[in-house]
Write a protein that holds these residues in place. Structure first.
Motif, PDB file in Angstrom:
ATOM      1  N   THR A   1       0.819  -1.209   0.000  1.00  0.00           N
ATOM      2  CA  THR A   1       0.000   0.000   0.000  1.00  0.00           C
ATOM      3  C   THR A   1       0.852   1.258   0.000  1.00  0.00           C
ATOM      4  OG1 THR A   1      -1.788  -1.188   1.125  1.00  0.00           O
ATOM      5  CG2 THR A   1      -1.851   1.212   1.228  1.00  0.00           C
ATOM      6  N   ARG A   2       2.022   1.211   0.652  1.00  0.00           N
ATOM      7  CA  ARG A   2       2.923   2.375   0.619  1.00  0.00           C
ATOM      8  C   ARG A   2       3.404   2.613  -0.821  1.00  0.00           C
ATOM      9  NH1 ARG A   2       6.319   4.976   4.427  1.00  0.00           N
ATOM     10  NH2 ARG A   2       4.580   4.578   5.867  1.00  0.00           N
ATOM     11  N   VAL A   3       3.709   1.546  -1.536  1.00  0.00           N
ATOM     12  CA  VAL A   3       4.112   1.685  -2.937  1.00  0.00           C
ATOM     13  C   VAL A   3       2.946   2.210  -3.779  1.00  0.00           C
ATOM     14  CG1 VAL A   3       4.919   0.475  -5.000  1.00  0.00           C
ATOM     15  CG2 VAL A   3       5.863  -0.118  -2.759  1.00  0.00           C
ATOM     16  N   LEU A   4       1.743   1.680  -3.522  1.00  0.00           N
ATOM     17  CA  LEU A   4       0.557   2.165  -4.226  1.00  0.00           C
ATOM     18  C   LEU A   4       0.398   3.664  -4.026  1.00  0.00           C
ATOM     19  CD1 LEU A   4      -2.157   1.870  -5.731  1.00  0.00           C
ATOM     20  CD2 LEU A   4      -3.203   1.267  -3.529  1.00  0.00           C
ATOM     21  N   ASP A   5       0.609   4.129  -2.822  1.00  0.00           N
ATOM     22  CA  ASP A   5       0.476   5.560  -2.530  1.00  0.00           C
ATOM     23  C   ASP A   5       1.496   6.364  -3.324  1.00  0.00           C
ATOM     24  OD1 ASP A   5      -0.605   7.798  -0.807  1.00  0.00           O
ATOM     25  OD2 ASP A   5       1.501   7.870  -0.221  1.00  0.00           O
ATOM     26  N   GLN A   6       2.736   5.900  -3.330  1.00  0.00           N
ATOM     27  CA  GLN A   6       3.777   6.614  -4.075  1.00  0.00           C
ATOM     28  C   GLN A   6       3.463   6.667  -5.559  1.00  0.00           C
ATOM     29  OE1 GLN A   6       7.065   4.145  -2.917  1.00  0.00           O
ATOM     30  NE2 GLN A   6       7.401   5.200  -0.964  1.00  0.00           N
ATOM     31  N   ARG A   7       3.016   5.541  -6.111  1.00  0.00           N
ATOM     32  CA  ARG A   7       2.682   5.477  -7.533  1.00  0.00           C
ATOM     33  C   ARG A   7       1.443   6.322  -7.854  1.00  0.00           C
ATOM     34  NH1 ARG A   7       7.138   4.298  -8.295  1.00  0.00           N
ATOM     35  NH2 ARG A   7       7.997   2.524  -9.444  1.00  0.00           N
ATOM     36  N   SER A   8       0.475   6.330  -6.944  1.00  0.00           N
ATOM     37  CA  SER A   8      -0.747   7.098  -7.175  1.00  0.00           C
ATOM     38  C   SER A   8      -0.455   8.594  -7.201  1.00  0.00           C
ATOM     39  CB  SER A   8      -1.778   6.781  -6.092  1.00  0.00           C
ATOM     40  OG  SER A   8      -2.180   5.426  -6.165  1.00  0.00           O
ATOM     41  N   ILE A   9       0.430   9.040  -6.331  1.00  0.00           N
ATOM     42  CA  ILE A   9       0.830  10.452  -6.333  1.00  0.00           C
ATOM     43  C   ILE A   9       1.487  10.807  -7.663  1.00  0.00           C
ATOM     44  CG2 ILE A   9       2.444  12.107  -5.310  1.00  0.00           C
ATOM     45  CD1 ILE A   9       1.885  10.773  -2.602  1.00  0.00           C
ATOM     46  N   SER A  10       2.358   9.911  -8.141  1.00  0.00           N
ATOM     47  CA  SER A  10       3.036  10.136  -9.418  1.00  0.00           C
ATOM     48  C   SER A  10       2.035  10.158 -10.573  1.00  0.00           C
ATOM     49  CB  SER A  10       4.075   9.036  -9.644  1.00  0.00           C
ATOM     50  OG  SER A  10       4.716   9.191 -10.886  1.00  0.00           O
ATOM     51  N   LEU A  11       1.097   9.215 -10.571  1.00  0.00           N
ATOM     52  CA  LEU A  11       0.082   9.169 -11.624  1.00  0.00           C
ATOM     53  C   LEU A  11      -0.803  10.408 -11.604  1.00  0.00           C
ATOM     54  CD1 LEU A  11      -0.908   5.408 -11.300  1.00  0.00           C
ATOM     55  CD2 LEU A  11       0.166   6.464 -13.302  1.00  0.00           C
ATOM     56  N   ASN A  12      -1.116  10.880 -10.406  1.00  0.00           N
ATOM     57  CA  ASN A  12      -1.923  12.097 -10.284  1.00  0.00           C
ATOM     58  C   ASN A  12      -1.192  13.283 -10.898  1.00  0.00           C
ATOM     59  OD1 ASN A  12      -2.357  14.708  -8.466  1.00  0.00           O
ATOM     60  ND2 ASN A  12      -4.300  13.599  -8.534  1.00  0.00           N
ATOM     61  N   ARG A  13       0.097  13.398 -10.624  1.00  0.00           N
ATOM     62  CA  ARG A  13       0.879  14.513 -11.159  1.00  0.00           C
ATOM     63  C   ARG A  13       1.011  14.428 -12.674  1.00  0.00           C
ATOM     64  NH1 ARG A  13       5.366  14.213  -6.282  1.00  0.00           N
ATOM     65  NH2 ARG A  13       4.295  15.669  -4.860  1.00  0.00           N
ATOM     66  N   GLN A  14       0.914  13.206 -13.213  1.00  0.00           N
ATOM     67  CA  GLN A  14       0.972  13.010 -14.662  1.00  0.00           C
ATOM     68  C   GLN A  14      -0.375  13.272 -15.333  1.00  0.00           C
ATOM     69  OE1 GLN A  14       2.455   9.031 -15.460  1.00  0.00           O
ATOM     70  NE2 GLN A  14       4.011   9.233 -13.875  1.00  0.00           N
ATOM     71  N   GLY A  15      -1.407  13.505 -14.513  1.00  0.00           N
ATOM     72  CA  GLY A  15      -2.733  13.718 -15.060  1.00  0.00           C
ATOM     73  C   GLY A  15      -3.462  12.435 -15.391  1.00  0.00           C
ATOM     74  N   ARG A  16      -2.986  11.298 -14.855  1.00  0.00           N
ATOM     75  CA  ARG A  16      -3.591   9.995 -15.189  1.00  0.00           C
ATOM     76  C   ARG A  16      -4.543   9.518 -14.102  1.00  0.00           C
ATOM     77  NH1 ARG A  16       1.013   5.976 -17.080  1.00  0.00           N
ATOM     78  NH2 ARG A  16      -0.805   4.866 -17.982  1.00  0.00           N
TER      79      ARG A  16
END
Length: 368
Positions: A56-71
């Motif tokens: 879940t910590r990895v999911l959070d990190q990836r989700s933040i990155s995806l959000n910043r990418q507009g995805r």
């Protein structure tokens, strides 16, 4: 005849507040400080809980990155709250119902919601709200505290149907300032409904510090006003969170009514990715103090001391999480885009005249 003593309400309040001490099993060094309270979890179950927290910590990190990418669309970071979220969900059964807040998508995922649908929910796609059969949950509530009233209603329904299950809901410390919070816990208390109310006290309602929201020394003590048990627990300690949630569930299914649980925790990131800047209202010293209490670090030390966890296992989980996210976002990207007319069809059974006119306009555009 001895003179009657005068009633001192201030003294009574102080005595009540002193009773709400923080429950803890693991300290910051991963050492057991309350052996008698250790939950009955096997080595495999302990490892699985750690696996979920790392994933879940990895999911959070990836989700933040995806959000910043507009995805991704709306996203509320979860780092720091893994013990509060996942250890409480770990104490539930599949037949239990979860009524989450907007930060509580991880609990839904571990209750059975496919990650692809979690991403679609973030994008506002209607398919993100179409939960698979057997996932007993409602979509994350955006209105602050509204899920508390809903949770009371679901719990009463469970009781009327004679089911051996509970309804559990989550809100933040800010949610306890809402009228729905009191209405929900009072209604559930009056009907002795099988409900668990979790307050994830991460110290800030967006930028408003908890001490400016209420003069109460704890949020757990608010349970006293409606006559139900209230527990203050170290929300960075997964064993303590699991224990109090499991005990609350046992009481609820036995017919003893609801419990209010305050998990004292911290979110390391912003309130949401919609422009919040926590450096404007939190100090670097405060962040550093809470980083020392990181639930993953604490639990990792505990498991390593039992030879149940190591760097190799953690890396495997992290790589698996990255692959899972990569696959899910690819599936979300491949999902047919939601049209305006689909949104309107899903929103209205009887559409107002002004929207009927707009509907026809968009229908014509979409047909081209």
């Amino acid at each position: 005849m001895a003179p009657k003593k005068s009633f001192d309400p201030v003294k009574v309040l102080a005595e009540v507040e002193k009773k709400f001490e923080m429950f803890q099993i693991l300290n910051e060094e991963g050492e057991i400080v309350n052996e008698d309270a250790m939950p009955d979890l096997s080595d495999d179950e302990l490892v699985e809980l750690m696996r979920r927290m790392v994933w879940t910590r990895v999911l959070d990190q990836r989700s933040i990155s995806l959000n910043r990418q507009g995805r991704l669309g709306f996203y509320a970071p979860t780092a720091g709250q893994e013990a509060s979220q996942l250890a409480s969900q770990y104490a539930l059964e599949q037949e239990d119902y979860i009524l989450p807040g907007y930060r509580d998508v991880p609990q839904l995922i571990w209750q059975g919601l496919p990650l692809t649908q979690a991403f679609l929910f973030s994008r506002g796609h209607f398919k993100g709200n179409q939960f698979p059969e057997g996932v007993n949950a409602l979509s994350p509530q955006i209105i602050i505290g509204a899920q508390y009233v809903q949770n009371a209603g679901v719990a009463v329904g469970i009781k009327k149907r004679g089911k051996s299950a509970v309804a559990v809901t989550y809100t933040g410390d800010g949610g306890t300032s809402q009228g729905d919070f009191y209405e929900g816990i009072n209604f559930a208390s009056a009907y002795k409904a099988p409900a668990i109310f979790v307050v994830q006290n991460n110290n800030y309602a967006i930028s408003t510090p908890r001490e400016l929201q209420t003069n109460a020394k704890t949020l757990a003590q608010k349970a006293v006003s409606v006559g139900i048990p209230g527990v203050l627990v170290d929300g960075m300690d997964p064993l303590a969170v699991y224990k109090v949630t499991k005990d609350a569930r046992d009481r609820a299914v036995a017919g003893d009514g609801p419990t209010l649980i305050e998990t004292l925790c911290y979110r390391y990131g912003p309130h949401t990715m919609a422009g919040d800047d926590p450096t404007r209202y939190r100090t670097s010293d405060e962040d550093s103090d809470w980083e020392k209490k990181d639930p993953l670090v604490r639990f990792r030390k505990f498991l390593e001391s039992k030879d149940l966890w190591n760097e190799e296992k953690e890396n495997e989980v992290m790589e698996q999480a990255k692959e899972d996210v990569k696959k899910a976002i690819k599936e979300a990207d491949a999902t047919e885009k939601q049209s305006v007319t689909q949104l309107m069809d899903n929103m209205y059974e009887d559409m107002p005249q002004n929207l009927k006119e707009q509907y026809e306009v968009y229908k014509e555009k979409e047909s081209k």
